[in-house]
Scaffold this active site. Sequence first.
Site, short mmCIF file in Angstrom:
data_model
loop_
_atom_site.label_atom_id
_atom_site.label_comp_id
_atom_site.label_asym_id
_atom_site.label_seq_id
_atom_site.Cartn_x
_atom_site.Cartn_y
_atom_site.Cartn_z
N ASP A 106 -3.38 25.00 -2.18
CA ASP A 106 -4.72 25.12 -2.73
C ASP A 106 -4.93 24.07 -3.82
O ASP A 106 -4.22 24.05 -4.83
CB ASP A 106 -4.92 26.52 -3.30
CG ASP A 106 -6.34 26.74 -3.79
OD1 ASP A 106 -7.24 26.89 -2.94
OD2 ASP A 106 -6.55 26.75 -5.02
N TYR A 111 -8.66 20.18 -11.09
CA TYR A 111 -7.29 20.39 -11.56
C TYR A 111 -6.66 19.11 -12.08
O TYR A 111 -5.67 19.15 -12.82
CB TYR A 111 -6.42 20.98 -10.45
CG TYR A 111 -6.90 22.32 -9.91
CD1 TYR A 111 -7.85 23.08 -10.58
CD2 TYR A 111 -6.39 22.82 -8.71
CE1 TYR A 111 -8.29 24.29 -10.08
CE2 TYR A 111 -6.82 24.03 -8.20
CZ TYR A 111 -7.77 24.76 -8.87
OH TYR A 111 -8.21 25.96 -8.36
N LYS A 140 -11.69 21.53 -3.23
CA LYS A 140 -12.90 22.09 -3.82
C LYS A 140 -13.74 21.00 -4.48
O LYS A 140 -13.21 20.16 -5.21
CB LYS A 140 -12.56 23.18 -4.86
CG LYS A 140 -11.69 24.29 -4.32
CD LYS A 140 -11.46 25.38 -5.36
CE LYS A 140 -10.30 26.26 -5.00
NZ LYS A 140 -9.00 25.61 -5.23
N HIS A 173 -16.84 24.68 -5.44
CA HIS A 173 -16.01 25.39 -6.41
C HIS A 173 -16.80 26.43 -7.20
O HIS A 173 -16.31 27.53 -7.45
CB HIS A 173 -15.38 24.37 -7.37
CG HIS A 173 -14.10 24.85 -7.98
ND1 HIS A 173 -13.10 23.99 -8.40
CD2 HIS A 173 -13.64 26.09 -8.27
CE1 HIS A 173 -12.09 24.68 -8.89
NE2 HIS A 173 -12.41 25.96 -8.84
#
Length: 374
Positions: A106, A111, A140, A173
């Site tokens: 994922d 991130y 995302k 997201h």
Amino acid sequence: MFVIWKKLQKTQFGFSFSALSSFPTFSKDLVKKRAPFGQLIAKQVNWRLFLSDKADRDFHKIMIPTTKLNNDVEMPVIGFGTWRMPTNEVTRLVKDAIDVGYRHIDCADVYGNQKDVGLAIEEKIKAGAVERKDLFITGKLWNTKHDPQLVCATCQNALNELKITYFDNYLIHWPTGFVDSEEKYPLDANGQTLFSNIDYVDTWRALEALVDAGLCRSIGLSNFNVEQIKRVFEVARIKPANLQIECHPYLNQSELIDFCRKCNIVVTAYSPLGSPHSPYNKPGTYKLLEHPLIVDLALSYKRAPALILLLYQIQRGNAVITMSTKREHMADNLNACSFELNETEMKRIDELNFNGRYNLMENAKGHPHHPFEY
């Protein structure tokens, strides 16, 4: 309705077992007490709780359950998350995750570590440890790239960073769009987040074009509420296949999950352990991993509390995202499907719900599309 594991293959959720991966053999020296639970239990009983009995033998071959999305793409129900990983450890941790058996990885633009994740994926494929077709990779789209004209280039950039040519699953997201910026949270002179006027239904149409172009096998949503999902459905040529949401016993999301089930959307639970290492305020009297009910069940089954919480989600028909920085814990988490909770136990866990949310997305407070502000 709760899903009893032995009957899982026969349920409406479409779970099946697939030989997506196997555990290599590990030294038994890796079998260690799971902290902080081991310390907690040591105060109560005179024996130590080790990794689950399957993990402490040799991490032998395991069949990872998968769930079928609405386009017949199969998604492993236990995924390895890459959020909040130690900056210099990302590549090693993802390689370890692939080694111990994870095939669902994922990822997300926000991130900030997709290049390091990509190095791990590339190295494992080159080494022959795994083939790309065996992996299920979720990406995302971040809030600053909701403009339909930006979506394709943003997706392609993420693919380049991950060193792959397509996503198995690509999600919006959040429904909350920000102005286009290389800053993840663009701010005005007063320190307030700058919102865009892009409607997420227009962003959705741009995601559909990614499927047409072969850049994504499946597309879905993350952190959307029921009314927002309905709006997407009204315009969707390609229906959302997956919804990723915060979900754990303190926030069991029963209404949202029931709605998704009716719409043939598979739910993925993030923070299934109660987000113990997140920066958010923690609701509830107990940390989830230390709640007396979860501890009692862990003692009863001789499993770590994490496995109780993961299995709770899986038996409800959800996929889960989990992360650990310890290789032995990564492997143990894959054993969440090696036992089953009974209906009474599932109900007792479900009753811990008090809508205790960790991730309030306060950076988007006041946004017209904020999913938790009504």
